[in-house]
Enzyme design. Structure first.
Site, PDB file in Angstrom:
ATOM      1  N   TRP A  33     -67.885 -28.739  32.349  1.00  0.00           N
ATOM      2  CA  TRP A  33     -69.082 -28.390  31.373  1.00  0.00           C
ATOM      3  C   TRP A  33     -70.581 -28.764  31.997  1.00  0.00           C
ATOM      4  CZ3 TRP A  33     -67.901 -24.772  28.283  1.00  0.00           C
ATOM      5  CH2 TRP A  33     -66.726 -24.563  27.553  1.00  0.00           C
ATOM      6  N   ASP A  89     -74.588 -33.653  25.895  1.00  0.00           N
ATOM      7  CA  ASP A  89     -73.544 -32.676  25.397  1.00  0.00           C
ATOM      8  C   ASP A  89     -72.286 -33.693  24.759  1.00  0.00           C
ATOM      9  OD1 ASP A  89     -71.491 -30.935  24.759  1.00  0.00           O
ATOM     10  OD2 ASP A  89     -71.712 -29.812  26.573  1.00  0.00           O
ATOM     11  N   LYS A 126     -64.646 -28.784  17.768  1.00  0.00           N
ATOM     12  CA  LYS A 126     -63.686 -29.744  18.309  1.00  0.00           C
ATOM     13  C   LYS A 126     -63.608 -30.745  17.350  1.00  0.00           C
ATOM     14  CE  LYS A 126     -64.532 -27.816  22.368  1.00  0.00           C
ATOM     15  NZ  LYS A 126     -65.525 -27.227  23.312  1.00  0.00           N
TER      16      LYS A 126
END
Ligand SMILES: *Cc1c(COP(=O)(O)O)cnc(C)c1O
Length: 360
Positions: free
Chosen positions: A101, A171, A195
């Protein structure tokens, strides 16, 4: 049979939340309308929207000089919105590279300005968090970006980088709301919803006021945080149903003791699973450095990879779903977000122990 869903995302939602959404699906609070059918400017939806933001502020103890925004485009769009809005004429930003990511965020940021990668964990296959005193930071960086939990690699920061006056950007897509966070240490926090927040399709953004209003020239209107802040995340039609569902999750969190209580359960769940892996005499193993192991995403491999298919098949038959690892890592991954009860992790551990026993 009880089903436990270990998907990395979109992920399990609290059963109580789904039941409430079901009960309210056709008629929200006697309005005669589904939330999906309501005008976003009507008093019913406006109250849902305001409540969701107020509850999130309360849960995360968001200081008054921060805005809470709901933005479409998921986590990915934030990879572009952050540099577009936060470079503010500066030449470059600092990025920490701790896995898949991070890399995506870095690649996208390069389209808008310079990227200085301050640290990289690729030397050990992305399985640890590089120590802060090894970071090569630029004192003139527009901001420093890091991924607080790498969903694929399963490495998580259990500390907050101290970067002085440089705005800190995180993030938090896969660990937001799983542990208390001091928001005042950040310039901006973002998280894709699917999530630990709600259904896919939106991102939560928490941004400090002084960082608003300095977007690059030609920034598309919809990608300017200031536009969303001024319009209270209703500049255009917001993803109303997703925000409603997120709001139900926030209420569920409040009812269950808030984030501190969530963290206690999350620690228990993670300890239980890692202990089972570590006590398996190498039948299972997790490649991540012990101090940096994620509480949310637990990647593990079987010593004999020929057994992978059988493991997944039997797990499925027991109602333990979506345990297949990410294609880039292989093996298994159990995602154990807030909505995964301790009983789900216990069921997984029981199965893993039995599976190993039978094959030793
Ligand atoms: C899932 C995830 C994203 C991307 O979210 P999308 O909504 O699919 O764009 C970004 N960052 C992290 C850490 C993630 O886990």
């Amino acid at each position: 049979m009880t089903i436990y869903n270990f998907s990395a995302g979109p992920a399990v939602l609290p059963k109580e939340v789904l039941q409430q959404a079901q009960a309210e699906l056709l008629d929200w609070h006697g309005s005669g309308m589904s939330v999906m059918e309501m005008s976003h400017r009507g008093k019913e939806y406006m109250s849902i929207h305001a409540q969701a933001i107020a509850d999130l502020r309360e849960l995360m103890n968001v200081p008054a000089n921060y805005k809470v925004l709901f933005v479409q485009g998921g986590g990915h769009l934030q990879f572009s919105m952050v540099p577009l809005n936060l470079l503010r004429g500066k030449a470059s930003a600092d990025y920490v590279n701790t896995g898949e990511w991070s890399k995506k965020a870095i690649d996208e940021a390069k389209r808008f300005g310079g990227v200085n990668v301050v640290a990289n964990n690729a030397d050990r296959n992305c399985t640890y968090i590089p120590a802060f005193d090894t970071w090569r930071r630029d004192p003139n960086a527009a901001y420093l970006h890091y991924v607080s939990n790498e969903t694929i690699g399963g490495v998580e920061f259990n500390w907050i980088p101290e970067v002085g006056d440089v705005p800190l950007v995180a993030d938090m897509s896969s660990n937001i709301l799983s542990r208390p966070v001091d928001v005042s240490k950040y310039g901006l926090i973002y998280a894709g919803a699917q999530k630990n927040i709600g259904p896919a399709g939106l991102a939560l953004v928490i941004v400090r006021d002084d960082l608003l209003g300095r977007a690059a020239a030609n920034t598309p209107t919809m990608l300017d945080y200031k536009i969303h802040a001024d319009g209270d995340s209703m500049y255009n039609t917001p993803p109303t149903y997703g925000i409603y569902m997120s709001g139900l999750v926030f209420q569920w969190l409040k009812k269950n003791g808030g984030i501190a209580a969530m963290e206690r359960v999350n620690i228990k769940k993670a300890e239980l699973l890692y202990a089972a892996i570590d006590a398996s005499d190498g039948f299972y193993s997790c490649p991540v450095a012990k101090s940096d192991r994620s509480r949310m995403n637990v990647p593990f491999t079987l010593k004999d990879t020929k057994l992978d298919g059988e493991f997944l098949k039997q797990a499925d038959a027991r109602g333990l779903l979506q345990l297949k690892g990410h294609r880039s890592v292989g093996g298994m991954r159990a995602s154990i977000y807030n909505a995964m009860p301790l009983a789900g992790v216990q069921a997984l551990v029981d199965f893993m122990n039995e599976f190993a026993q039978e094959r030793r």
